[in-house]
Design a protein around this motif. Structure first.
Motif, PDB file in Angstrom:
ATOM      1  N   TRP A 347       0.840  -1.206   0.000  1.00 58.26           N
ATOM      2  CA  TRP A 347       0.000   0.000   0.000  1.00 58.26           C
ATOM      3  C   TRP A 347       0.871   1.252   0.000  1.00 58.26           C
ATOM      4  CZ3 TRP A 347      -1.977   2.931   4.654  1.00 58.26           C
ATOM      5  CH2 TRP A 347      -3.088   3.727   4.369  1.00 58.26           C
ATOM      6  N   MET A 348       1.901   1.233   0.813  1.00 60.48           N
ATOM      7  CA  MET A 348       2.786   2.397   0.892  1.00 60.48           C
ATOM      8  C   MET A 348       3.552   2.603  -0.407  1.00 60.48           C
ATOM      9  SD  MET A 348       3.938   2.490   4.889  1.00 60.48           S
ATOM     10  CE  MET A 348       4.807   4.043   4.731  1.00 60.48           C
ATOM     11  N   LEU A 350       2.424   1.706  -3.438  1.00 64.91           N
ATOM     12  CA  LEU A 350       1.460   2.192  -4.431  1.00 64.91           C
ATOM     13  C   LEU A 350       1.151   3.672  -4.216  1.00 64.91           C
ATOM     14  CD1 LEU A 350      -1.094  -0.800  -4.638  1.00 64.91           C
ATOM     15  CD2 LEU A 350       0.769  -0.246  -6.211  1.00 64.91           C
ATOM     16  N   ARG A 351       0.986   4.069  -2.974  1.00 67.51           N
ATOM     17  CA  ARG A 351       0.617   5.452  -2.700  1.00 67.51           C
ATOM     18  C   ARG A 351       1.808   6.403  -2.804  1.00 67.51           C
ATOM     19  NH1 ARG A 351      -3.302   6.361   2.280  1.00 67.51           N
ATOM     20  NH2 ARG A 351      -3.240   8.409   1.303  1.00 67.51           N
ATOM     21  N   SER A 352       2.968   5.958  -2.312  1.00 67.80           N
ATOM     22  CA  SER A 352       4.124   6.859  -2.285  1.00 67.80           C
ATOM     23  C   SER A 352       4.605   7.195  -3.687  1.00 67.80           C
ATOM     24  CB  SER A 352       5.286   6.229  -1.520  1.00 67.80           C
ATOM     25  OG  SER A 352       4.924   5.999  -0.192  1.00 67.80           O
ATOM     26  N   TYR A 353       4.418   6.270  -4.626  1.00 69.18           N
ATOM     27  CA  TYR A 353       4.908   6.527  -5.985  1.00 69.18           C
ATOM     28  C   TYR A 353       3.764   6.791  -6.958  1.00 69.18           C
ATOM     29  CZ  TYR A 353       8.880   4.779  -3.439  1.00 69.18           C
ATOM     30  OH  TYR A 353       9.829   4.610  -2.482  1.00 69.18           O
ATOM     31  N   GLY A 354       2.646   6.139  -6.771  1.00 65.76           N
ATOM     32  CA  GLY A 354       1.534   6.328  -7.701  1.00 65.76           C
ATOM     33  C   GLY A 354       1.778   5.565  -8.996  1.00 65.76           C
TER      34      GLY A 354
END
Lengths: 477, 477
Positions: A347-348, A350-354
């Motif tokens: 999750w981190m 996916l969200r941290s990089y997009g």
């Protein structure tokens, strides 16, 4: 202090030889024979890590690491792992930490959608995803589910009749998994591939093998198709393979451990065309998706098949939520009971990089591999052995003459020597494969820290050693 | 920032309800349906962790967590996990990171020596240790090794003849593991135990079961003995059990997942007397040994039996060190190929605390459990169901009269109600078991943050709810 230590490690990583140079047994000579009776200060431990452990590390995160497949890490991945360790929860069932289960279902749907997996693989479509440690576990779980489903049809005592299909390029973990679940070792058919077909599994060859088996009274159980084989990143053609497999009632698993990640880029998605005909699909986010080891993402169309084989329901784990049937208890989707909160790191990431950055990281690796491929192709002494598909180049030095005498030939030996010298330099680490009698060098780009300059530098190192080896060979003959 | 976040989490953990209060599906409503296209700042992610994830966590590290078994963490364990993630190496064979393999062999010898394991379990005595994720994996590996060894004797097609023995208190993971490796589900004998024998497996009962099977033509394969069963921490008597098992050619595995840790204290070591007669021994350092999940330590006398079943040797993994035969390639000791650098955290735990502190931590938990047992025994409304052995107390409210009517009786229902109310308070989390028809409450002390005051507080909460329930019952009857 430790975070700084890790940050420093990554900043200074280029000063270390990629491949460790220690000799077997080095560490036992350096450490005391017993655990300390009294506590030791962290400073002392960190000193030992610097002086005793780091020299024994083969630096997988080194920008000049091109061996095996990458185990690409990232700050977000490391922090996610840290956070999971900090929470220290054991999410075997929903109640034991609802967030651990629910985040996993959400993230697996997110990721599945990014890969354009067909709806039936997602929770929102009646299937679902689960995070395991490695593909080896996924293989065992899929084989057990398929086995029990088939034995329920044909009779519980027929385990000796079951046959598993794959190609001679399929990862060795499949053979091992089949053995673990009680398939006779002789009943795994590694169908031969050819260089002409870029080492992909031929649907015709598969069908011939199956037909021969069926005639002999064997029962086809399982097909493993690979997207990005270990030796050469070959891609098995899913659509026609699934067609054959389904004709004979087999479970089809798609092992996209390495190649799957690329499918978040539309231009690569075609490599899994036909996945709608399979039963399960897995990829390793710890390979080429910036999530620290371990994080194997597995999607299945029919989670009930897993649950029928793997559920346990002892009284001491019973609780209202599970009894209600309205929650997911991941313990029933996997081999083990205890499980880490692995979805947190994914999750981190996916969200941290997009999605945008993740695509561009992968495309960057592919571009570097493409550049390397061009360098190889532009040097007369070398050849690209199979066309590059992802971010790995399979190449070798050409022989001084054209007639090899098989896998023990001079050419293979020369390339082996080249690899030994290159790796011995400490400046680059690559590994090899042997396909169709050809010993080839694998240049797998994928370390998060790798940049174009490291690829150029690696090529320079390879060329230098090639020069030296050609000199040796001239001298010898 | 993240380290601070974790430190704050641990400092503030008492403000959270131990057992999460969210409802199924809570998180899907809070998170977006897809992964973000653009990167998100870490601050945003951390905010979501605080507001969305933490409410869905059942806080295993809470000092008032007394459920299941502990998953005891520590600063050293967390930092070890962080460091392993930071290095990001995949030590499947020696060459892939010599330090990862060598440190594991050293730490397993250290730990084995701390437990006074007989020399044949240590590398220095011809055996050796390996770190796996969980006991479930250890079960599968041991069963596969034992199975293949036995089938080599009696014939490859006799898998349907093999029988596995355990008690009705053995962890459900054994049944599952047996199923995974192809043992017929009907061929696992869960020998009945009795309250009179404190739910330990009786060697006589085992022998009767084996004799009956042998007469029917079944083939005894495997015995799992447990040191600290899940329901009541019962201890199976190793010496006489091994005696029976060996008479019939069985592999004996000792599952000391919970109870094993205590053996570093000389006063507890007797619980594994007789282990010299077994073949393998495992404990979970992530349970009651301050090492974060996952860390199952497995020692075997004959690693060759594992290697015969689990070795793979594809060309792409070949290297000089492995070919020399002089190094350990742990991939051949376990189910999976990839493996994390888990020895690092165990090494950091052993060094950061030292044998002396580790003993005193465990003794502290035992002392707290002892104190709790005394409180229970001193309250007429309660009874201790089985004598405490380690740091877990099995107790229940006594019925208003003495005649229970089986496991559905009023007494069981009353205790179930009590547990629901206590857990619903958010101030304590315990779980239950059902043994010999008795529904009992398990009070497992072992969270690293637990101190005497938390045990006193828990007892107060339990008493309050017992008062309320007694009131209810008076009202009803």
């Amino acid at each position: 202090m430790l975070i700084d230590f890790i940050a420093d490690y990554h900043s200074n990583i280029e000063q270390y030889p990629v491949l460790s140079r220690v000799k077997p047994g080095y560490l036992r000579q350096l450490l005391p024979p017993s655990a300390p009776y009294e506590a030791e200060p962290i400073e002392e431990i960190m000193k030992d890590i610097q002086t005793h452990i780091i020299p024994g590390i083969t630096h997988w995160q080194h920008p000049s690491y091109f061996a095996y497949f990458p185990c690409s890490s990232s700050t977000a991945g490391i922090l996610g792992e840290l956070l999971a360790a900090g929470f220290g929860v054991v999410g075997f069932n929903w109640e034991a930490s609802p967030a651990a289960t629910e985040l996993e279902t959400i993230v697996m749907d997110w990721f599945g959608e990014m890969l354009s997996l067909p709806k039936p693989y997602l929770f929102s479509g009646g299937g679902g995803g689960v995070i395991m440690g490695t593909t080896c576990e996924a293989f065992i779980v899929m084989l057990v589910a398929a086995r029990d489903q088939k034995l329920a049809e044909i009779g519980k005592d027929k385990i000796g009749k079951l046959v598993v299909y794959c190609s001679d390029q399929t990862h060795c973990a499949l053979q091992k998994a089949a053995k673990v679940v009680g398939i006779r070792p002789g009943n795994v058919r590694a169908v031969a591939t050819t260089r002409a077909a870029a080492f992909a599994l031929s649907p015709d060859s598969l069908e011939s093998a199956v037909l021969a088996d069926v005639e002999m009274g064997w029962v086809p159980l399982f097909l493993c198709a690979t997207i990005g084989t270990t030796s050469t990143t070959a891609v098995d053609p899913l659509k026609p393979l699934c067609h054959v497999a389904k004709e004979y009632g087999m479970w089809v698993h798609v092992d996209a451990a390495y190649g799957g990640s690329a499918c978040i880029c539309p231009e690569f998605r075609h490599v899994i065309d036909g996945v709608e005909g399979a039963d399960s699909f897995s990829l390793n986010a710890h390979k080429w998706f910036f999530t620290t080891l371990d994080c194997c993402c597995l999607w299945v169309k029919n989670p009930d098949a897993l649950k029928r084989s793997l559920s346990t329901n002892p009284e001491y784990l019973r609780n209202q939520a599970s009894d209600s049937g309205g929650v997911i208890d991941y313990k029933d989707w996997q081999l083990t009971l205890s499980r880490r909160f692995r979805s947190l790191k994914l999750w981190m990431v996916l969200r941290s990089y997009g999605v945008a950055n993740l695509r561009s990281f992968l495309r960057g690796h592919v571009a570097m591999a493409k550049a390397f491929e061009k360098l190889v192709a532009g040097d007369d002494r070398f050849e690209v052995v199979v066309p590059r598909r992802f971010a790995m180049v399979c190449f070798r030095m050409k022989g001084s003459d054209d007639d090899d005498d098989g896998d023990e030939g001079a050419n293979n030996l020369m390339n082996k020597k080249l690899l030994e010298r290159v790796n011995g330099s400490g400046r680059v680490f690559m590994t090899h494969a042997l396909v169709g009698g050809i010993y080839l060098l694998r240049f797998a780009v994928g370390s998060t820290l790798t940049e174009a300059e490291h690829v150029m530098e690696a090529w320079k190192v390879i060329q230098e050693h090639a020069d030296a080896i050609q000199g040796d060979y001239k001298h010898l003959y």
